[in-house]
Motif scaffolding. Structure first.
Motif, PDB file in Angstrom:
ATOM      1  N   ALA A  11       5.143  63.094 -13.643  1.00  0.00           N
ATOM      2  CA  ALA A  11       3.928  62.773 -14.661  1.00  0.00           C
ATOM      3  C   ALA A  11       3.063  64.010 -14.135  1.00  0.00           C
ATOM      4  O   ALA A  11       2.191  64.392 -15.252  1.00  0.00           O
ATOM      5  CB  ALA A  11       3.396  61.559 -14.224  1.00  0.00           C
TER       6      ALA A  11
ATOM      7  N   ILE B  40       0.319  56.103 -17.229  1.00  0.00           N
ATOM      8  CA  ILE B  40       1.730  56.714 -16.927  1.00  0.00           C
ATOM      9  C   ILE B  40       2.856  55.573 -16.906  1.00  0.00           C
ATOM     10  O   ILE B  40       2.367  54.524 -16.492  1.00  0.00           O
ATOM     11  CB  ILE B  40       1.920  57.399 -15.701  1.00  0.00           C
ATOM     12  CG1 ILE B  40       0.882  58.398 -15.564  1.00  0.00           C
ATOM     13  CG2 ILE B  40       3.246  57.987 -15.330  1.00  0.00           C
ATOM     14  CD1 ILE B  40       0.706  59.162 -14.044  1.00  0.00           C
TER      15      ILE B  40
ATOM     16  N   LEU C  73       8.856  62.953 -21.068  1.00  0.00           N
ATOM     17  CA  LEU C  73       9.455  62.461 -19.534  1.00  0.00           C
ATOM     18  C   LEU C  73       9.912  61.302 -19.459  1.00  0.00           C
ATOM     19  O   LEU C  73      11.076  61.015 -18.537  1.00  0.00           O
ATOM     20  CB  LEU C  73       8.134  62.613 -18.921  1.00  0.00           C
ATOM     21  CG  LEU C  73       7.221  63.746 -18.624  1.00  0.00           C
ATOM     22  CD1 LEU C  73       5.909  63.612 -18.201  1.00  0.00           C
ATOM     23  CD2 LEU C  73       8.160  64.702 -17.640  1.00  0.00           C
TER      24      LEU C  73
ATOM     25  N   THR D  68       3.012  66.445 -17.059  1.00  0.00           N
ATOM     26  CA  THR D  68       2.375  66.066 -18.299  1.00  0.00           C
ATOM     27  C   THR D  68       1.627  67.213 -19.086  1.00  0.00           C
ATOM     28  O   THR D  68       1.835  67.416 -20.437  1.00  0.00           O
ATOM     29  CB  THR D  68       1.434  64.886 -18.475  1.00  0.00           C
ATOM     30  OG1 THR D  68       2.252  63.913 -17.740  1.00  0.00           O
ATOM     31  CG2 THR D  68       1.286  64.439 -19.757  1.00  0.00           C
ATOM     32  N   GLU D  69       0.594  67.742 -18.506  1.00  0.00           N
ATOM     33  CA  GLU D  69      -0.337  68.776 -18.962  1.00  0.00           C
ATOM     34  C   GLU D  69       0.539  70.071 -19.522  1.00  0.00           C
ATOM     35  O   GLU D  69       0.580  70.552 -20.605  1.00  0.00           O
ATOM     36  CB  GLU D  69      -1.558  69.187 -18.203  1.00  0.00           C
ATOM     37  CG  GLU D  69      -2.625  69.933 -18.974  1.00  0.00           C
ATOM     38  CD  GLU D  69      -2.409  71.488 -18.955  1.00  0.00           C
ATOM     39  OE1 GLU D  69      -2.868  71.911 -19.627  1.00  0.00           O
ATOM     40  OE2 GLU D  69      -1.502  71.837 -18.030  1.00  0.00           O
TER      41      GLU D  69
ATOM     42  N   ALA E 149       4.364  64.408 -24.630  1.00  0.00           N
ATOM     43  CA  ALA E 149       4.772  64.812 -23.592  1.00  0.00           C
ATOM     44  C   ALA E 149       5.393  63.604 -22.422  1.00  0.00           C
ATOM     45  O   ALA E 149       6.322  63.690 -21.978  1.00  0.00           O
ATOM     46  CB  ALA E 149       3.749  65.499 -22.508  1.00  0.00           C
ATOM     47  N   LEU E 150       4.527  62.430 -22.322  1.00  0.00           N
ATOM     48  CA  LEU E 150       4.913  61.310 -21.499  1.00  0.00           C
ATOM     49  C   LEU E 150       6.171  60.787 -22.408  1.00  0.00           C
ATOM     50  O   LEU E 150       7.089  60.348 -21.461  1.00  0.00           O
ATOM     51  CB  LEU E 150       3.931  60.323 -21.483  1.00  0.00           C
ATOM     52  CG  LEU E 150       2.399  60.703 -20.678  1.00  0.00           C
ATOM     53  CD1 LEU E 150       1.443  59.932 -20.824  1.00  0.00           C
ATOM     54  CD2 LEU E 150       2.941  60.702 -19.264  1.00  0.00           C
TER      55      LEU E 150
ATOM     56  N   GLU F 266      -3.950  69.675 -13.649  1.00  0.00           N
ATOM     57  CA  GLU F 266      -2.865  69.084 -13.638  1.00  0.00           C
ATOM     58  C   GLU F 266      -2.818  67.958 -12.579  1.00  0.00           C
ATOM     59  O   GLU F 266      -3.016  68.114 -11.644  1.00  0.00           O
ATOM     60  CB  GLU F 266      -1.550  69.922 -13.432  1.00  0.00           C
ATOM     61  CG  GLU F 266      -1.597  71.339 -14.566  1.00  0.00           C
ATOM     62  CD  GLU F 266      -0.500  71.949 -14.360  1.00  0.00           C
ATOM     63  OE1 GLU F 266      -0.156  73.064 -15.037  1.00  0.00           O
ATOM     64  OE2 GLU F 266       0.195  71.704 -13.270  1.00  0.00           O
TER      65      GLU F 266
ATOM     66  N   PHE G 257      -0.414  64.618 -24.911  1.00  0.00           N
ATOM     67  CA  PHE G 257      -0.047  64.053 -23.985  1.00  0.00           C
ATOM     68  C   PHE G 257       0.761  62.897 -24.112  1.00  0.00           C
ATOM     69  O   PHE G 257       1.914  62.735 -23.422  1.00  0.00           O
ATOM     70  CB  PHE G 257      -1.314  63.579 -23.063  1.00  0.00           C
ATOM     71  CG  PHE G 257      -1.743  64.621 -22.005  1.00  0.00           C
ATOM     72  CD1 PHE G 257      -2.203  65.766 -22.605  1.00  0.00           C
ATOM     73  CD2 PHE G 257      -2.151  64.217 -20.865  1.00  0.00           C
ATOM     74  CE1 PHE G 257      -2.641  66.968 -21.628  1.00  0.00           C
ATOM     75  CE2 PHE G 257      -2.669  65.142 -19.894  1.00  0.00           C
ATOM     76  CZ  PHE G 257      -3.066  66.552 -20.426  1.00  0.00           C
TER      77      PHE G 257
END
Length: 320
Positions: free
Chosen positions: A137, A128, A280, A140-141, A276-277, A56, A273
């Motif tokens: 960030a 990012i 975020l 993210t994983e 996920a970004l 990560e 990913f």
């Protein structure tokens, strides 16, 4: 360079060579890294890994070995952890996650990120967004792994899901399932462990008080054999168990209920990913509230000791 090295035990070293770049790879300078349950299990012998652990990360691309990738230089990045052979049928049709010849950053055949520098294929990198901080960030994983559960449940008719284990990953899973419209109950071993889930507006219960055979769908995110046993205990016959735990266990695990009650077992691992970004950026998951400490790389042994304590969630490492 400086690095944490796992060779029998974990040590801090200052003489580890910088990685040599393979074809299509980037050299990445570490900004921030997170310790997860899998890293802790590696110390217990999980998958027999030796080398630099950690997967990560937030980093900055410091070098590339091909001119066509020069536009990556100086970019702030995260990166997916599976590196496939890029030739087999699995890689061609499904991606690298299940390639039989894959390496996995900091877990299987590939030095990881608990170091000043590490390498990854450029194809694994994601830029990012500017409005996502390093401390966001770095999640993210694990957030991608949590979103994988949502993806796997899309075609299944469950309205209610129990998430067992309110730790680093379990809370992320519970939150994204809740955002996706599921009725989620977070199950923990103590009232203290359930404080943050309640602050996140999630229903909670003590797992010891949950009756047997009461749930259609349970996500086991405990990372322990005892958690796995509890998940089986509370599942109804014909229920679905989603295994999000990886652990190195010596004790015997009773699997008889899986057969007798015809339990559906679904393994769950890595996710998108990009998705996920995007989450975020939306600021709908308060990931920074999971951070319980941040240590310099040279204090990595202390950081691992803290991360292994019961009730501690995310511990971060930074170069200085």
């Amino acid at each position: 360079m400086r690095a944490l090295l796992l060779e029998g035990g974990l040590t801090y070293r200052t003489d580890v060579p910088e990685p040599l770049l393979g074809a299509g790879e980037a050299l990445i300078r570490l900004n921030l890294a997170g310790i997860c349950a899998t890293d802790l299990q590696l110390l217990n012998g999980y998958v027999g890994f030796s080398g630099v652990p950690g997967h990560e990360f937030v980093g900055v691309v410091a070098a590339v070995n091909e001119d066509k990738h020069r536009h990556w230089l100086g970019r702030r990045v995260v990166g997916s952890i599976n590196i496939g052979c890029n030739h087999c049928e699995t890689c061609m049709n499904q991606g690298p996650e299940h390639c039989l010849r894959r390496t996995v950053l900091g877990i299987r055949g590939k030095n990881g990120v608990f170091a000043d520098y590490f390498s990854l294929p450029v194809d694994n990198l994601h830029v990012i967004p500017d409005d996502v901080s390093d401390r966001e960030a770095v999640f993210t994983e694990p957030l991608a792994a949590a979103l994988r559960v949502v993806e796997q449940l899309r075609s299944r008719p469950f309205g209610a899901v129990a998430v067992l284990g309110p730790g680093r990953l379990g809370l992320l899973i519970a939150k994204v399932l809740s955002l996706a419209g599921y009725q989620v109950t977070v199950l923990g071993r103590s009232e203290a462990a359930l404080v943050l889930p309640r602050q996140w507006q999630l229903a909670t219960a003590l797992v010891a008080e949950v009756p047997d055979n009461g749930h259609d769908c349970v996500v086991d995110a405990t990372g322990t054999p005892s958690g796995f046993a509890q998940a089986l205990r509370i599942l109804r016959p014909l229920g679905t168990l989603i295994l999000k735990s990886t652990f190195s266990a010596q004790e015997t695990i009773d699997l008889s209920k899986i057969v007798v009650a015809e339990i559906h077992v679904l393994g769950s691992r890595c996710g998108s990913f990009a998705d996920a970004l995007a989450v975020l950026r939306q600021k709908t998951v308060a990931v920074e509230e999971l951070i319980d400490g941040c240590h310099a790389l040279q204090d990595g042994l202390l950081a691992f000791e803290q991360a292994s304590r019961r009730g501690v969630r995310k511990i971060l490492l930074q170069p200085d």
